[in-house]
Design a protein around this motif. Structure first.
Motif, PDB file in Angstrom:
ATOM      1  N   MET A 187       9.506 -36.996   3.907  1.00 45.47           N
ATOM      2  CA  MET A 187       8.273 -36.423   3.359  1.00 45.47           C
ATOM      3  C   MET A 187       7.067 -37.172   3.921  1.00 45.47           C
ATOM      4  O   MET A 187       7.068 -38.396   3.995  1.00 45.47           O
ATOM      5  N   TYR A 188       6.044 -36.404   4.304  1.00 40.40           N
ATOM      6  CA  TYR A 188       4.824 -36.994   4.820  1.00 40.40           C
ATOM      7  C   TYR A 188       3.810 -37.142   3.679  1.00 40.40           C
ATOM      8  O   TYR A 188       3.813 -36.356   2.725  1.00 40.40           O
ATOM      9  N   LYS A 189       2.960 -38.147   3.817  1.00 41.01           N
ATOM     10  CA  LYS A 189       2.088 -38.536   2.706  1.00 41.01           C
ATOM     11  C   LYS A 189       1.223 -37.377   2.204  1.00 41.01           C
ATOM     12  O   LYS A 189       1.042 -37.201   0.998  1.00 41.01           O
ATOM     13  N   GLN A 190       0.668 -36.577   3.132  1.00 37.98           N
ATOM     14  CA  GLN A 190      -0.239 -35.511   2.701  1.00 37.98           C
ATOM     15  C   GLN A 190       0.479 -34.439   1.879  1.00 37.98           C
ATOM     16  O   GLN A 190      -0.154 -33.712   1.112  1.00 37.98           O
ATOM     17  N   GLU A 191       1.822 -34.365   2.011  1.00 40.07           N
ATOM     18  CA  GLU A 191       2.582 -33.376   1.254  1.00 40.07           C
ATOM     19  C   GLU A 191       2.576 -33.694  -0.241  1.00 40.07           C
ATOM     20  O   GLU A 191       2.785 -32.802  -1.068  1.00 40.07           O
ATOM     21  N   THR A 192       2.344 -34.951  -0.582  1.00 40.79           N
ATOM     22  CA  THR A 192       2.354 -35.362  -1.993  1.00 40.79           C
ATOM     23  C   THR A 192       0.989 -35.209  -2.648  1.00 40.79           C
ATOM     24  O   THR A 192       0.869 -35.347  -3.870  1.00 40.79           O
TER      25      THR A 192
ATOM     26  N   GLN B 234      -8.740 -36.643   1.291  1.00 40.82           N
ATOM     27  CA  GLN B 234      -7.463 -37.359   1.143  1.00 40.82           C
ATOM     28  C   GLN B 234      -6.419 -36.863   2.141  1.00 40.82           C
ATOM     29  O   GLN B 234      -5.672 -37.661   2.724  1.00 40.82           O
ATOM     30  N   THR B 235      -6.350 -35.551   2.341  1.00 39.58           N
ATOM     31  CA  THR B 235      -5.327 -35.016   3.244  1.00 39.58           C
ATOM     32  C   THR B 235      -5.653 -35.290   4.708  1.00 39.58           C
ATOM     33  O   THR B 235      -4.737 -35.473   5.519  1.00 39.58           O
ATOM     34  N   ILE B 236      -6.924 -35.340   5.052  1.00 42.22           N
ATOM     35  CA  ILE B 236      -7.300 -35.692   6.430  1.00 42.22           C
ATOM     36  C   ILE B 236      -6.795 -37.093   6.745  1.00 42.22           C
ATOM     37  O   ILE B 236      -6.209 -37.349   7.802  1.00 42.22           O
TER      38      ILE B 236
END
Length: 243
Positions: free
Chosen positions: A1-6, A203-205
């Motif tokens: 899982m990649y951080k932006q997915e959370t 945050q997602t960037i």
């Protein structure tokens, strides 16, 4: 899982549901904010991504996470495909896109479909090109979404994506951090009336894998070749891949 997915825009519900609700909420002000917050440079970024496809003259194009269809409209104008299908999970965004497409008399070329990017309804090997502008960062499962884009591409077809990214070099990385943590969320909140949407954007960037990492992911999901080019000092990145 990649951080932006959370990272989610709101507190409750699945990410895909929250992203859909967020874009429905900000749809009326989305174009205004996009152009103002990027000083209209986003138009240039889109042209760069579409120019990369011109040598291949794709006749069938899928635009994923089309939003209000700026990318789809520009692709239809610059590439003159026989068919372009614009997909999104947000009906609010696509409704604005439909009006824009009709005003430009492109409704015979561009059609809209509500689609889950994690499970596209199209058959394998359908499209000559797949595009996305500022959308893959919102995928609840990045690799699954990219695998779906790869699946629906014909062999030898091309993926052309632009995504917002964090600059890596000083002083632009420092300036962008100040801008993205102050101007962007405050101005976004004032115009869109959604206090969460543009904080989520920042945050997602910052969390999204970029540059070499993103190229590695594209190859992992099946693309034969992949490359990237940083635009405007790294505020945006263009990814180009071949199946």
């Amino acid at each position: 899982m990649y951080k932006q997915e959370t990272i989610k825009p709101y507190h409750d519900g699945e990410k895909s549901e929250q992203v859909e609700a967020m874009f429905d909420n900000i749809a009326p002000t989305y174009d205004t904010l996009n152009h103002r917050l990027s000083w209209n440079i986003d138009r240039r970024w889109r042209r760069t991504a579409i120019k990369a496809l011109q040598p291949f003259a794709p006749k069938t194009i899928l635009d994923v996470a089309t939003g209000t269809s700026d990318f789809a409209i520009l692709a239809a104008t610059m590439l003159a495909p026989e068919k372009l299908i614009a997909t999104d999970i947000s009906e609010g965004m696509m409704e604005i896109g439909r009006r824009k497409v009709k005003q430009k008399n492109l409704d015979q070329t561009i059609t809209f479909r509500k689609e889950d990017c994690m499970s596209l309804s199209f058959a394998d090997n359908t499209f000559d090109a797949v595009t996305a502008a500022f959308g893959i960062r919102n995928f609840p499962d990045l690799e699954l979404g990219l695998k779906e884009m790869h699946r629906v591409l014909k062999a030898g077809g091309h993926l052309s994506v632009i995504e917002l990214t964090s600059p890596v070099k000083f002083p632009m990385n420092w300036l962008f951090k100040i801008y993205s943590h102050s101007v962007l969320p405050i101005y976004g909140k004032l115009i869109s009336k959604d206090p969460s949407a543009y904080s989520y954007l920042t945050q997602t960037i910052e969390a999204f894998p970029q540059g070499e990492r993103m190229v590695d992911i594209l190859k992992q999901v099946g693309f034969r070749k992949a490359e990237f080019r940083r635009l405007t000092c790294g505020i945006c990145t263009h990814y180009f891949a071949t199946k």
